[in-house]
Design a protein around this motif. Structure first.
Motif, PDB file in Angstrom:
ATOM      1  N   THR A 161       0.831  -1.111   0.248  1.00 44.23           N
ATOM      2  CA  THR A 161       0.215   0.036  -0.114  1.00 44.23           C
ATOM      3  C   THR A 161       0.514   1.356  -0.060  1.00 44.23           C
ATOM      4  N   VAL A 162       0.596   2.665  -0.132  1.00 49.81           N
ATOM      5  CA  VAL A 162       1.125   4.065  -0.335  1.00 49.81           C
ATOM      6  C   VAL A 162       1.787   4.047   1.300  1.00 49.81           C
ATOM      7  N   ASP A 163       0.687   3.715   2.067  1.00 48.07           N
ATOM      8  CA  ASP A 163       1.309   3.618   3.728  1.00 48.07           C
ATOM      9  C   ASP A 163       3.025   2.771   3.961  1.00 48.07           C
ATOM     10  N   GLN A 164       2.622   1.606   3.590  1.00 46.48           N
ATOM     11  CA  GLN A 164       4.104   0.956   3.415  1.00 46.48           C
ATOM     12  C   GLN A 164       5.557   1.209   3.020  1.00 46.48           C
ATOM     13  N   LEU A 224      10.558   3.735   2.819  1.00 46.50           N
ATOM     14  CA  LEU A 224      11.429   4.765   2.370  1.00 46.50           C
ATOM     15  C   LEU A 224      11.917   5.676   3.613  1.00 46.50           C
ATOM     16  N   GLU A 225      11.376   6.059   4.360  1.00 45.11           N
ATOM     17  CA  GLU A 225      11.690   6.609   5.947  1.00 45.11           C
ATOM     18  C   GLU A 225      12.830   5.534   6.497  1.00 45.11           C
ATOM     19  N   GLU A 226      12.349   4.605   6.648  1.00 47.99           N
ATOM     20  CA  GLU A 226      13.186   3.577   7.526  1.00 47.99           C
ATOM     21  C   GLU A 226      14.714   3.520   6.420  1.00 47.99           C
ATOM     22  N   MET A 227      14.370   3.641   4.964  1.00 46.50           N
ATOM     23  CA  MET A 227      15.709   3.715   4.787  1.00 46.50           C
ATOM     24  C   MET A 227      16.847   4.878   4.977  1.00 46.50           C
ATOM     25  N   GLU A 270      21.184   7.603   6.766  1.00 43.25           N
ATOM     26  CA  GLU A 270      21.704   8.830   7.997  1.00 43.25           C
ATOM     27  C   GLU A 270      22.653   8.316   9.221  1.00 43.25           C
ATOM     28  N   ALA A 271      21.841   7.056   9.220  1.00 45.79           N
ATOM     29  CA  ALA A 271      22.800   7.205  10.617  1.00 45.79           C
ATOM     30  C   ALA A 271      24.834   6.011  10.666  1.00 45.79           C
ATOM     31  N   GLY A 272      24.519   5.550   8.986  1.00 41.82           N
ATOM     32  CA  GLY A 272      25.617   5.180   8.267  1.00 41.82           C
ATOM     33  C   GLY A 272      25.942   3.642   8.344  1.00 41.82           C
ATOM     34  N   PRO A 273      26.715   3.255   7.671  1.00 37.76           N
ATOM     35  CA  PRO A 273      26.735   1.671   7.853  1.00 37.76           C
ATOM     36  C   PRO A 273      26.380   0.531   8.849  1.00 37.76           C
TER      37      PRO A 273
END
Length: 223
Positions: free
Chosen positions: A138-141, A146-149, A154-157
């Motif tokens: 779904t769109v929410d998923q 995308l937010e998790e990625m 940003e957190a780095g490797p």
């Protein structure tokens, strides 16, 4: 050259015509051979099908329906056995033999490509209770993913992996092994020096060899 006795005619062979074959007999033999091969293939297929059914949770009544294909939530280990020597005997258990063992299907794959094809295949996922249909996102998923990625970037490797994709734990194990080799080498050198020192003390009686040579004292038995 054969000798024929007098009064007897030599045996002759008719070479004037082609040899004839019983086509019906050989046709029957070919049909019988094809039937035997087909029976063997069907028996082998039935055996594989029976084993697959024994592992199928839907066939055994453990689940009501198969779920859609889900993402794997663990990392596949393909490099832990690289560069290692393993002794395999006739009585070696299947999960300790050379290759990649699948505990779900109870089989061994001889190379990484075959192992990946197997765990991504239909029969392996059926044994896990899944079909090959992918759930429609779904769109929410998609937004959540995308937010998790983005947060992951940003957190780095990860601490377990270097930028070039090498597992940090493997690298640390190799470095620890090198340090252990250096320590063993240093211990051997120290032991060798101690033995040499003990031998010099026993031979020289504790005196300085240079001082004794300067005073004119040489070794016994010298000429």
């Amino acid at each position: 050259m054969s000798i024929v006795p007098l009064g007897k005619k030599a045996a002759t062979v008719d070479n004037t015509a082609r040899r004839t074959w019983d086509k019906d007999e050989y046709r029957a033999k070919a049909a019988e051979r094809e039937e035997e091969e087909q029976d063997k293939e069907e028996k082998a297929f039935d055996a594989r099908k029976r084993k697959r059914m024994e592992r199928d949770p839907l066939h055994n009544g453990l689940i009501v329906a198969r779920s859609d294909l889900q993402q794997r939530n663990f990392q596949i280990d393909l490099a832990s056995k690289l560069g290692k020597t393993q002794v395999v005997g006739m009585n070696t258990p299947l999960n300790q033999q050379a290759g990649y063992f699948c505990g779900v299907c109870d089989c061994v794959l001889r190379d990484s490509q075959s192992y990946l094809d197997h765990i991504n295949g239909k029969w392996h996922n059926r044994a896990l209770g899944m079909n090959m249909k992918v759930e429609r996102s779904t769109v929410d998923q998609v937004k959540k993913r995308l937010e998790e990625m983005k947060q992951k970037k940003e957190a780095g490797p990860s601490d377990d992996y270097l930028p070039d994709g090498i597992d940090r734990r493997i690298l640390e194990a190799e470095e620890a092994e090198e340090r252990e080799k250096e320590l063993r080498k240093e211990r051997r050198k120290e032991k060798k020096k101690e033995k040499q020192k003990e031998a010099e003390d026993e031979d020289g009686g504790g005196g300085d060899a240079d001082m004794m040579a300067a005073m004119g004292f040489g070794g016994f038995g010298g000429k």
